[in-house]
Design an enzyme around this catalytic site. Sequence first.
Site: not given
Length: 684
Positions: A336, A373
């Site tokens: 993330d 990401e």
Amino acid sequence: MRRINPSEYIVTPGRPYPFGAIVSNDGVRFTIFSRHATHLWLALFENVEDDRPAWEFELDPKRHRIGDVWSVFIRGVPTEGTLYMYRMDGPYDPRSGHRFDPSVYLLDPYGKAFVGDVDLGTMKTVVVPDEMDWEPERPSHIPMSDLIIYETHVRGFTVHSSSGVKYPGTYQGLVEKIPYLKDLGINAVELLPIQEFGERRIGRCSLVTGEELINYWGYSNIGFFAPTHCYAMSASRYDHLSEFRRMVEALHRAGIEVILDVVFNHTSEGNELGPTLSFRGIDNSIYYFLDKDGRYLNYSGCGNALNCDHPIVRDFILDCLRYWVAVMHIDGFRFDLASILGRDEKGNIHPDAPLVERIAEDPVLRHVKLIAEAWDASGAYQVGSFGGLRWAEWNGKYRDDVRRYWRNDPGMHPIFATRIAGSSDLYQWGGRTPLHSINLITCHDGFTLHDLTTYSYKHNEANGENNRDGLDENYSYNYGIEGETDDPEVNRIRVRMKKNFIATLFISLGVPMLLGGDEFGRTQKGNNNAYCQDNEISWYNWELLQRNYELFRFCKGMIQLRKENPALRRPTFFDGIPQYGQQKWADITWFNSEGNTVDWDGEDSVFGCRIDGEINDGYALFIIFNNTTYLRTFLVTAEPWRIRVNTAEPSPRDYFERHQTRILVERTITVQPRSLIVLESKVS
């Protein structure tokens, strides 16, 4: 478990490594890092609810400290399920980055299990013995070219009353749904965060229902080594570890890999107004990015950012990843806000970020899948340039450009063609391939596929922020009516558009990722930021599976079509030339509707492509895209084509198994408005 009996304990100096609570035959060694602490206490608790410890021991810096590491070995302490925490004293000087508070009990960053409620202040770390004898069932490292990822939330997947499982909302509930996943055809699950959460309450109520909102997604970790007890049938001591392991075992036996969404960019301690739970009280100036006045730098948008540029934090992250792979048998990670992993203390992005490179080269992690990401909340956007050969990326440009093409935005057909051909503009450098692109139309963060075709605007009122949160630009379209409707024509177009998106995803070069529930029309009622909605907004309503079985059947068929055609899974970019000497066709050839070369600078966005297969062992495909509101005719090449896909048709004529349809007689085919057609022909 034996109760705490300090009269039987013998305390001796420990060892500086490994960190955490390490069990031996007759006791436990407790080891923790703190550079700036001056005093440290180890506290053992009898019960989860206890505010005060049953026994507390102050470590002597002269006997129990080596370098920056504090360690004791306690002979006689129960080796299974003992609850423990730390207290630390040291300078309290926020401007210098120090926030020691000896009145606060702290969780062990290397804890393997946690129990209790962090919101109520009862969470404790649990002593966990290593289990080396659980079944090492694993799939045989599925190649990236064959991977089909299904992103889902463990709790939301089965917690709805319609799920039909015995243990809804749990690791075991997901196990009960494995036959469904196998039937769909996916071979990897990407699980939203399952590492132990910090605070779940966010101090806000829904403006629609008045209900208290919580951190549902779980992007608020405090226990990075521990699977959360929130998804367990039983969270007594460390039972939830066994439940998590059984889930991994069952998925592996079914040939499904497990990818974890990991959040190494921030913790749940927030900014200077947040709670002190662990890292802040252990060594705040080491673990977090701080400015010159000791304030938290907030690259994550969540109040703080882990200082991934510090060697101590790098080691912590590497130790954590190794644990999940070596002990918990995880197959890959999605990082993330991964750009934070590469920031230095001044906020600059390292061109060769030490941690990013170290993860890629770590010997324990060499076989696992690494997915970034490739952006953060402070403006970094590295799609196409994150890491090196070992790193794949969520391709946010693929998502946006595919949406914009099918919305019929002007001038999108050239970049759309680039996206379905593997995004060579992003990945054709340094040995990279289409497999570095994780292709997605939707994900947990944003609209579901149903909502993408139902709402032109976000509707996040239930989040309690007056609809200010969430992205405003979703490249979505409602096709005439905002929200749900009984209008049959609008609903017919919406179903067709959902099929267009699904078909595009599975014919594109790269690695497809499907958002869980999109295959049967899951809706969040227009909410594009449902992070705080642990309710029917987020939960999978399995009644939709029967109601929208046509969409499920189509999605399942497209996955099968992808598996049947190696040309869609090729690990290299198209180069526009024949692959084999006897072939007259290039590996890909682009056509306009008249059978001529596409004018990429023109206004006509209807086009097609012929993708070549292997001689004597494959099939060629001819794919036609019509994103306009007009019926078009299209001239295809002179080959014995059969229709495999036509998104304009209702089920069962929208998808055909191989050889189910007759060979086309005419070379001209009619393409309905807003539709996609896939033809297939045996290569001879």
